[in-house]
Design an enzyme around this catalytic site. Structure first.
Site, mmCIF file in Angstrom:
data_model
loop_
_atom_site.group_PDB
_atom_site.id
_atom_site.type_symbol
_atom_site.label_atom_id
_atom_site.label_comp_id
_atom_site.label_asym_id
_atom_site.label_seq_id
_atom_site.Cartn_x
_atom_site.Cartn_y
_atom_site.Cartn_z
ATOM 1 N N ASP A 158 0.646 -1.231 -0.133
ATOM 2 C CA ASP A 158 0.165 0.079 -0.068
ATOM 3 C C ASP A 158 0.861 1.360 0.143
ATOM 4 O OD1 ASP A 158 -1.915 -2.072 0.388
ATOM 5 O OD2 ASP A 158 -2.828 -1.263 1.977
ATOM 6 N N GLU A 174 -11.837 -1.674 0.968
ATOM 7 C CA GLU A 174 -10.542 -1.262 1.654
ATOM 8 C C GLU A 174 -9.948 0.040 0.985
ATOM 9 O OE1 GLU A 174 -8.030 -5.030 2.751
ATOM 10 O OE2 GLU A 174 -8.049 -4.857 0.602
HETATM 11 C C1 FRU Z 1 -4.701 -3.286 1.348
HETATM 12 C C2 FRU Z 1 -4.709 -3.807 2.797
HETATM 13 C C3 FRU Z 1 -5.145 -2.780 3.590
HETATM 14 C C4 FRU Z 1 -4.375 -2.974 5.004
HETATM 15 C C5 FRU Z 1 -3.213 -3.480 4.544
HETATM 16 C C6 FRU Z 1 -2.486 -4.741 5.434
HETATM 17 O O1 FRU Z 1 -3.674 -3.921 0.432
HETATM 18 O O2 FRU Z 1 -5.260 -5.170 2.991
HETATM 19 O O3 FRU Z 1 -6.665 -2.926 3.892
HETATM 20 O O4 FRU Z 1 -4.383 -1.742 5.747
HETATM 21 O O5 FRU Z 1 -3.235 -3.901 3.077
HETATM 22 O O6 FRU Z 1 -1.331 -5.426 5.083
#
Ligand code: FRU
Length: 424
Positions: free
Chosen positions: A53, A294
């Protein structure tokens, strides 16, 4: 649609619904909503760490901001373990796939800087070991607050629990680079309440994370989006007429779709600094459609609210499906009603020939969409893959009314600033 006024008393809005009928309109491989193929010979940002992310430094209005000519991104990051016996398989080879799949458990916030909006240089960890209260530092948003370089990093402190937190620090620049100082005191803001947002006690697969604070361009107040699931014990949700929507004959059977209960949450700040928050009912729910919405975020354009959120194929409910990618909804006012973009909600999905090539798309107000490379097939059958853990090529997109169109492709990890702040 159940009115939230009935459900919660004084609250102002009713949640918009992403319905099963909307999701039936999703078409994978429509070229206007499909990410161009990512080639398997992509460059990696770092051989030491995986990144996923990506969170560009921005202001409260959503503008991606550089400081003294330096672009800054934050990334969820985890060490790569090519020499760790734990990740060496029985043939003596590094099992990068397992290392990559384990990354969520050791995610840490790192930052990177660049003069060109690409070719990122690793700055390091944002918080020293021991500062963050839990094992995992999950996604959020770094906000540049002012020309003193003050930064509020909102993120999710996970395991044990899942708490939306913030930590304040400062960005400092020199001719040679950027550093992050401070970020020493993490302040818990809120957790799921079990009334609007599902708790771990109600469902061990609950999601509550990914804060995205913003100033509403219309009322000027400070709000925050986040990912949640609709409150209630796992299995107790009802997929009724409203959640099903206007489906053709033969599509009334919802199977086990009551287990998919994603929502986009919203909270309003009670103070100007964003230290005191009140959760409000979800802006959007996907009960019976999908279990994860997300990293929700907005683009404010043409007086409209474009709400984007990422989701997966594997989190769709029985009888509906769609690619991994970013989905979007549009409304004329903050509290909706929201209508799915492109009819279905799908804005930018992976091509079906490379279903896991990218994820965690973030749509910036200039129409550029950044994401990370997950895995790309290296043979025709798709059995051999190359793991990414690095920035994907940026995609250019046009947003017009209730439609979006892929129009361009840029370099890997291209995240140009929309404005520059000269620090005092
Ligand atoms: C998206 C996600 C987010 C979370 C993170 C965990 O790729 O699933 O929602 O904060 O990655 O690694």
């Amino acid at each position: 649609m159940t009115s939230n006024t009935e459900k919660f008393g004084k609250t102002p809005h009713q949640s918009s619904l992403w319905t099963r009928a909307d999701a039936l309109k999703v078409r994978a491989d429509d070229p206007t909503t499909t990410q161009p193929l990512v080639s398997a010979d992509f460059p990696v940002l770092s051989n030491e760490v995986f990144i996923w992310d990506t969170m560009p430094l921005r202001d409260l209005d959503g503008n991606v901001t550089s400081v003294d000519g330096w672009s800054v991104i934050f990334t969820l990051t985890a060490d790569r373990h090519p020499n760790d016996p734990e990740y060496i398989d029985e043939n003596g080879n590094y099992d990068i796939t397992r290392d990559w799949n384990d990354r969520h458990g050791r995610a840490k916030m790192y930052y990177w800087f660049s003069r060109t909006g690409k070719d990122w240089k690793l700055g390091g960890r944002v918080m020293a070991e021991g500062v963050s209260p839990t094992a995992r530092e999950w996604a959020g948003t770094p906000i540049l607050l002012n020309d003193q370089g003050e930064v509020d990093l909102y993120y999710t402190a996970v395991t044990p629990g899942a708490t939306i937190v913030k930590v304040r620090g400062r960005v400092v620049t020199t001719e040679h680079g950027v550093s992050m100082v401070g970020f020493e005191k993490v302040k818990p803001l809120f957790e799921a309440d079990g009334k609007m947002y599902q708790t771990e006690a109600q469902n061990s697969f609950w999601g509550f994370r990914d804060p995205w604070p913003f100033r509403d361009p219309k009322d000027g107040k400070l709000y925050m989006l986040f990912e949640g699931n609709v409150a209630g014990e796992r299995g107790s949700h009802k997929v009724g007429e409203a959640e099903i929507g206007d489906v053709p004959p033969g599509y009334e059977n919802v199977g086990n779709s009551r287990f998919q209960t994603a929502c986009v949450g919203i909270a309003v700040a009670r103070d100007a600094d964003g230290d005191d928050w009140e959760m409000l009912p979800p802006l959007l729910t996907a009960v019976g459609v999908n279990d994860q919405t997300e990293r929700p975020h907005f683009v404010f354009q043409d007086g409209k609210y474009y709400l984007f959120t990422i989701s997966h194929t594997f989190t769709y409910a029985d009888g509906v499906t769609g690619p991994d990618g970013v989905y979007g909804f549009v409304a004329d006012s903050l509290f909706g009603p929201y209508v799915p973009l492109n009819g279905s909600g799908l804005v930018l999905g992976n091509p079906s020939s490379q279903p896991f090539q990218t994820y965690s798309h973030y749509v910036m107000p200039n129409g550029l969409v950044t994401s990370f490379i997950d895995s790309v097939p290296t043979d025709a059958t798709g059995t051999q893959i190359r793991i990414g853990g690095t920035e994907a090529p940026t995609v250019g997109m046009k947003i017009k009314g209730q439609q979006t169109f892929v129009v361009a492709e840029y370099d890997y990890g291209y995240i140009p600033p929309m404005l520059d702040v000269t620090l005092k």
